[in-house]
Design a protein around this motif. Structure first.
Motif, short mmCIF file in Angstrom:
data_model
loop_
_atom_site.label_atom_id
_atom_site.label_comp_id
_atom_site.label_asym_id
_atom_site.label_seq_id
_atom_site.Cartn_x
_atom_site.Cartn_y
_atom_site.Cartn_z
N GLN A 159 38.13 118.83 -23.97
CA GLN A 159 38.57 117.44 -24.10
C GLN A 159 38.34 116.67 -22.80
O GLN A 159 37.96 115.49 -22.84
CB GLN A 159 40.04 117.39 -24.52
N VAL A 160 38.55 117.32 -21.67
CA VAL A 160 38.25 116.67 -20.39
C VAL A 160 36.76 116.38 -20.32
O VAL A 160 36.33 115.27 -19.94
CB VAL A 160 38.67 117.57 -19.21
N ARG A 161 35.96 117.36 -20.71
CA ARG A 161 34.51 117.20 -20.70
C ARG A 161 34.05 116.09 -21.64
O ARG A 161 33.20 115.28 -21.31
CB ARG A 161 33.86 118.54 -21.06
N GLN A 162 34.65 116.03 -22.85
CA GLN A 162 34.27 115.01 -23.82
C GLN A 162 34.57 113.61 -23.30
O GLN A 162 33.77 112.68 -23.49
CB GLN A 162 34.98 115.24 -25.15
N TYR A 163 35.70 113.45 -22.64
CA TYR A 163 36.03 112.13 -22.09
C TYR A 163 35.02 111.73 -21.01
O TYR A 163 34.51 110.60 -21.02
CB TYR A 163 37.44 112.13 -21.51
N LEU A 164 34.73 112.63 -20.09
CA LEU A 164 33.87 112.31 -18.96
C LEU A 164 32.39 112.21 -19.34
O LEU A 164 31.59 111.70 -18.56
CB LEU A 164 34.05 113.34 -17.85
N PHE A 207 43.80 106.33 -14.27
CA PHE A 207 43.12 105.91 -13.05
C PHE A 207 42.01 104.93 -13.37
O PHE A 207 41.89 103.86 -12.75
CB PHE A 207 42.55 107.15 -12.34
N GLU A 208 41.19 105.26 -14.37
CA GLU A 208 40.07 104.37 -14.72
C GLU A 208 40.56 103.08 -15.37
O GLU A 208 40.04 102.00 -15.10
CB GLU A 208 39.11 105.11 -15.64
N THR A 209 41.57 103.18 -16.24
CA THR A 209 42.09 102.00 -16.93
C THR A 209 42.71 101.02 -15.95
O THR A 209 42.51 99.79 -16.05
CB THR A 209 43.14 102.41 -17.98
N LEU A 210 43.45 101.52 -14.97
CA LEU A 210 44.14 100.64 -14.03
C LEU A 210 43.18 99.90 -13.13
O LEU A 210 43.54 98.85 -12.57
CB LEU A 210 45.15 101.44 -13.21
N HIS A 211 41.97 100.38 -12.97
CA HIS A 211 41.00 99.65 -12.16
C HIS A 211 40.60 98.33 -12.80
O HIS A 211 40.11 97.42 -12.12
CB HIS A 211 39.77 100.52 -11.88
N ALA A 212 40.79 98.21 -14.12
CA ALA A 212 40.47 96.96 -14.82
C ALA A 212 41.73 96.17 -15.17
O ALA A 212 41.63 95.12 -15.83
CB ALA A 212 39.68 97.27 -16.09
N HIS A 213 42.88 96.64 -14.75
CA HIS A 213 44.16 96.00 -15.08
C HIS A 213 44.51 94.97 -14.01
O HIS A 213 44.35 95.22 -12.81
CB HIS A 213 45.25 97.07 -15.16
N LYS A 214 45.00 93.81 -14.44
CA LYS A 214 45.24 92.71 -13.49
C LYS A 214 46.71 92.49 -13.15
O LYS A 214 47.02 91.84 -12.15
CB LYS A 214 44.66 91.40 -14.07
N LEU A 236 32.36 112.43 -11.67
CA LEU A 236 32.17 111.77 -12.96
C LEU A 236 33.18 110.66 -13.22
O LEU A 236 33.04 109.89 -14.16
CB LEU A 236 32.25 112.80 -14.09
N VAL A 237 34.20 110.58 -12.38
CA VAL A 237 35.23 109.55 -12.54
C VAL A 237 34.70 108.21 -12.04
O VAL A 237 33.95 108.14 -11.06
CB VAL A 237 36.52 109.95 -11.79
N ARG A 238 35.09 107.14 -12.69
CA ARG A 238 34.64 105.79 -12.32
C ARG A 238 35.85 104.93 -11.97
O ARG A 238 36.92 105.11 -12.53
CB ARG A 238 33.88 105.16 -13.49
N PRO A 239 35.65 103.96 -11.01
CA PRO A 239 34.44 103.71 -10.23
C PRO A 239 34.35 104.64 -9.02
O PRO A 239 35.34 105.24 -8.62
CB PRO A 239 34.63 102.26 -9.78
N GLN A 240 33.16 104.72 -8.48
CA GLN A 240 32.90 105.49 -7.26
C GLN A 240 32.66 104.52 -6.11
O GLN A 240 32.10 103.45 -6.30
CB GLN A 240 31.66 106.37 -7.46
#
Length: 318
Positions: A159-164, A207-214, A236-240
């Motif tokens: 599941q970790v692999r599928q997400y990334l 982590f990834e969702t909060l990078h787009a949260h205002k 594989l995590v974004r953003p880098q």
């Protein structure tokens, strides 16, 4: 304005969101009482002063049952699963608990990468299964996160692999990882403060969702995070490059020594601070028994629940 507290789950089988919300809320209440915040517990449990939500996405995963997870895997998936296990084994080998554990870990590493070489093609899945069976001989690992079999271990790591992988589009062409983040984003307060508590794979999603949260995030709590997997997860995590999301005002990362998923748990070593100089602060907790990975086990710890109670106090109107 009522503060919002959002729980974000990790890997595992499809679950009933309401049931797990109640479980997490009760565990957090137990931890708050132990931390001396008993008066926060009733309004938390009955929802009168805190808008508590559970961001659920488990139904979006494909892959069938655990016994099917080890049957036919693309070679790319085999390599990534092997790398996840190798990351965790190498991290644990840095500080083995005793000679017996070190011996088991070295054997598993040799099965994953014979003679210290990188994994080759052809028999990667066989190596993953062999190493998994070896690791299940470690005291307690068989029950950590419910890994009662190597098939279940592989199923959940997948599941970790599928997400990334950033693949698996739906009929509209939206990738799996985007659909998962959309589920989480829908639970965040778009204008007011949201405290976020994420577990396991959910820490990567959050982590990834909060990078787009205002809107403001007064506290971001990560429990049993796999972000410490240096080769299989971090790149594989974004953003880098990895840095604290801008709206986060405090980030506490909790890990247990017996939680195999956390690999290298000191996130501040490779996650840069945001513009407000906020970086993750990693704290170790020690749970009783072998079953240490589940979120409820972490939330019942006073060292975890106390800071959450204090953060809720700070954002709740008098």
């Amino acid at each position: 304005m009522t503060p919002r507290l959002v729980f974000i789950h990790g890997v595992g089988k499809p679950r009933e969101a309401t049931t797990h919300l109640d479980e997490w809320r009760r565990a957090l209440g137990e931890g708050m009482r132990a931390a001396g915040h008993s008066r926060r517990v009733p309004p938390l449990l009955d929802g009168t002063s805190v808008d508590v939500r559970f961001a659920y996405y488990g139904d979006l995963f494909s892959g069938g049952q655990a016994q099917e997870a080890t049957a036919h895997l693309p070679q790319e998936e085999e390599a990534e699963l092997a790398q996840m296990l190798l990351d965790a084994v190498d991290a644990r080998l840095d500080e083995p608990q005793d000679d017996r554990e070190a011996q088991v870990l070295r054997r598993a590493r040799n099965q994953l990468a014979p003679d210290g070489e990188a994994q080759g093609a052809g028999d990667l899945l066989r190596r993953v299964l062999a190493a998994g069976n070896t690791l299940l001989a470690l005291p307690g690992l068989r029950t950590i996160g419910g890994w009662t079999s190597v098939g279940l271990m592989v199923h959940r790591l997948r599941q970790v692999r599928q997400y990334l992988a950033r693949k698996h589009p739906d009929a509209a062409g939206v990738s799996l990882d985007t659909r998962i983040r959309n589920r989480v984003r829908a639970e965040l307060d778009p204008a007011g403060p949201t405290l976020v508590v994420a577990h396991s794979l959910g820490t990567v999603v959050a982590f990834e969702t909060l990078h787009a949260h205002k809107a403001p995030v007064p506290l971001f709590v990560t429990l049993g995070s796999p972000l410490g997997m240096q080769a299989a997860v971090q790149p594989l995590v974004r953003p880098q490059p990895l840095r604290t999301p801008d709206q986060v005002r405090e980030w506490l990362n909790f890990w247990d020594r017996d939680d195999f998923v956390t690999a290298r748990p000191q996130l501040e070593r490779f996650v840069a601070p945001n513009a407000a100089s906020v970086a993750p602060v990693s704290r170790r907790v020690d749970s009783d028994g072998a079953w240490v990975h589940p979120a409820a086990k972490y939330l019942a710890q006073p060292g975890v629940a106390g800071p959450i109670a204090e953060a809720l106090e700070a954002v709740t109107p008098a």
